[in-house]
Design a protein around this motif. Structure first.
Motif, short mmCIF file in Angstrom:
data_model
loop_
_atom_site.label_atom_id
_atom_site.label_comp_id
_atom_site.label_asym_id
_atom_site.label_seq_id
_atom_site.Cartn_x
_atom_site.Cartn_y
_atom_site.Cartn_z
N PRO A 4 0.98 -1.08 -0.05
CA PRO A 4 -0.04 -0.19 -0.15
C PRO A 4 0.74 1.37 0.10
CG PRO A 4 -0.24 -1.13 2.20
CD PRO A 4 0.76 -2.07 1.14
N ARG A 5 0.42 2.16 -0.90
CA ARG A 5 1.37 3.49 -0.87
C ARG A 5 0.88 4.43 0.00
NH1 ARG A 5 2.09 4.17 -6.69
NH2 ARG A 5 2.94 6.11 -6.20
N PRO A 6 1.94 4.92 0.90
CA PRO A 6 1.26 5.88 1.88
C PRO A 6 0.58 7.07 1.21
CG PRO A 6 3.97 5.66 1.90
CD PRO A 6 3.25 4.94 0.83
N LEU A 7 -0.02 7.90 1.76
CA LEU A 7 -0.81 8.94 1.44
C LEU A 7 0.18 10.15 0.84
CD1 LEU A 7 -3.68 10.15 0.82
CD2 LEU A 7 -3.81 11.19 3.03
N PRO A 8 1.12 10.62 1.62
CA PRO A 8 2.05 11.66 1.17
C PRO A 8 2.76 11.29 -0.12
CG PRO A 8 2.56 11.12 3.20
CD PRO A 8 1.55 9.97 3.25
N GLU A 9 2.85 9.90 -0.42
CA GLU A 9 3.57 9.63 -1.67
C GLU A 9 2.72 9.78 -2.73
OE1 GLU A 9 6.46 6.25 -1.54
OE2 GLU A 9 5.33 5.65 -3.38
N LEU A 10 1.35 9.48 -2.51
CA LEU A 10 0.27 9.57 -3.36
C LEU A 10 0.03 10.73 -3.77
CD1 LEU A 10 -2.27 6.66 -2.07
CD2 LEU A 10 -0.86 6.52 -4.23
N MET A 11 -0.10 11.89 -2.81
CA MET A 11 -0.15 13.26 -3.14
C MET A 11 0.90 13.95 -4.15
SD MET A 11 -1.84 14.41 0.50
CE MET A 11 -1.63 16.12 0.31
N HIS A 172 14.41 3.17 -8.52
CA HIS A 172 13.23 3.49 -7.97
C HIS A 172 12.54 2.67 -7.08
CE1 HIS A 172 14.17 6.22 -11.84
NE2 HIS A 172 13.63 7.05 -10.91
N PRO A 173 11.58 3.41 -6.29
CA PRO A 173 10.80 2.41 -5.43
C PRO A 173 9.96 1.26 -5.96
CG PRO A 173 10.28 4.80 -5.12
CD PRO A 173 10.95 4.71 -6.30
N PRO A 200 10.84 -0.52 -0.05
CA PRO A 200 11.65 -1.51 -1.20
C PRO A 200 11.96 -0.57 -2.30
CG PRO A 200 9.54 -2.51 -0.11
CD PRO A 200 9.61 -1.21 0.35
N PHE A 201 13.13 -1.06 -3.07
CA PHE A 201 13.30 -0.14 -4.34
C PHE A 201 13.96 -1.42 -5.08
CE2 PHE A 201 17.10 -0.27 -1.36
CZ PHE A 201 18.01 -0.75 -2.19
N ALA A 202 13.96 -1.02 -6.40
CA ALA A 202 14.48 -2.00 -7.57
C ALA A 202 15.69 -1.21 -8.28
CB ALA A 202 13.40 -2.32 -8.51
N VAL A 203 16.66 -2.07 -8.66
CA VAL A 203 17.86 -1.77 -9.26
C VAL A 203 17.81 -2.37 -10.49
CG1 VAL A 203 20.24 -1.53 -9.37
CG2 VAL A 203 19.13 -1.40 -7.28
N ALA A 204 17.46 -1.49 -11.72
CA ALA A 204 17.46 -2.20 -12.86
C ALA A 204 18.49 -1.91 -13.93
CB ALA A 204 16.11 -1.85 -13.49
N VAL A 205 19.29 -3.00 -14.38
CA VAL A 205 20.46 -2.74 -15.21
C VAL A 205 20.08 -2.88 -16.66
CG1 VAL A 205 22.74 -2.89 -15.69
CG2 VAL A 205 22.17 -3.06 -13.38
N TYR A 206 20.14 -1.99 -17.51
CA TYR A 206 19.77 -2.52 -19.11
C TYR A 206 21.20 -2.19 -19.86
CZ TYR A 206 15.07 -1.56 -17.44
OH TYR A 206 13.90 -1.69 -16.64
N GLU A 207 20.95 -3.09 -20.93
CA GLU A 207 22.19 -3.02 -21.82
C GLU A 207 21.91 -2.56 -23.23
OE1 GLU A 207 24.53 -6.72 -22.03
OE2 GLU A 207 26.27 -5.55 -21.94
N ALA A 208 22.51 -1.75 -23.73
CA ALA A 208 22.49 -1.13 -25.01
C ALA A 208 23.01 -2.32 -25.99
CB ALA A 208 22.94 0.27 -25.40
#
Ligand SMILES: C[S@@+](CC[C@H](N)C(=O)[O-])C[C@H]1O[C@@H](n2cnc3c(N)ncnc32)[C@H](O)[C@@H]1O
Length: 215
Positions: A4-11, A172-173, A200-208
């Motif tokens: 669930p996303r906290p209200l301040p984040e949704l705002m 990003h989260p 929680p956060f995700a670290v995504a690594v993309y390769e060209a």
């Protein structure tokens, strides 16, 4: 598992989404004013001291394959807390931090760093450079872009800045990152979700695509 996303984040997201209905140049001008105001006192997000942020930076650096990165870009670098960590990790690289806020960048510049480290004021949607980058970071910034249309433009812009075989690293989260990173058209090299934290956060690594081999 639902998060669930906290209200301040949704705002927060609703506010920046409303700004993103403006044409890109107007949106950039509003963001520039807003972030200059936000940065009126140093390190308001405690990016250089907070244990969660330090853990996120370390997790991001660990996600990188060992390569001789010569040119590195950090988009949305704020006062350079992570950019300076990059400079410690890759002291011989040419590293550029980019942000809309001149005030944040002046603080980043005041912190001593190696000669290859520089900071440039620019907007993510229009930043361009004649040379390309082996490594491009964008962390905790894409949610300011707002609509999916702006995220598509931002993803295309970040991708265009890569050298052949270069890496794009987005942090990003989680699980919001699924939407924020969802417009990148590059193959995923690795994807790490850190969910044992309060945010929680995700670290995504993309390769060209690598350069076509000459025949
Ligand atoms: C939460 S901070 C993230 C700082 C850093 N990436 C980190 O993870 O430590 C977000 C930064 O993005 C910058 N920013 C927001 N929108 C931007 C845009 N359109 N172009 C460039 N920078 C932007 C803000 O000025 C702010 O300093």
């Amino acid at each position: 598992m639902t998060h669930p996303r906290p209200l301040p984040e949704l705002m927060h997201r609703a506010l920046f989404k409303s700004v993103s209905v403006l044409p890109p140049r107007r949106q950039a001008a509003v963001l520039r004013r807003y972030f200059n105001w936000h940065h009126r006192t140093p390190d308001r997000w405690r990016l250089s001291t907070d244990a969660y942020e330090q853990h996120k930076y370390a997790t991001t650096l660990q996600a990188l394959p060992e390569r001789p990165y010569a040119r590195i870009l950090d988009v949305g670098c704020s006062e350079g807390a992570f950019t300076h960590k990059l400079a410690e990790a890759y002291p011989k690289a040419s590293i550029t931090g980019v942000d809309v806020s001149e005030r944040a960048l002046n603080r980043a510049r005041a912190h001593p760093g190696p000669p290859g480290l520089s900071f440039v004021r620019a907007d993510l949607l229009s930043y361009d450079h004649p040379d390309d980058y082996d490594l491009v970071f964008c962390a905790e910034t894409l949610y300011y872009l707002g609509t999916d249309e702006r995220l598509r433009l931002a993803s295309a812009r970040l991708t265009r800045l890569l050298s052949p075989g270069g890496l794009l690293v987005l942090v990003h989260p989680w699980p919001e990152s699924r939407r924020l990173h969802g417009h990148v058209g590059l193959p995923l090299l690795s994807h790490h979700v850190e969910d044992k934290t309060h945010r929680p956060f995700a670290v995504a690594v993309y390769e060209a695509e690598p350069a076509p081999s000459g025949r």
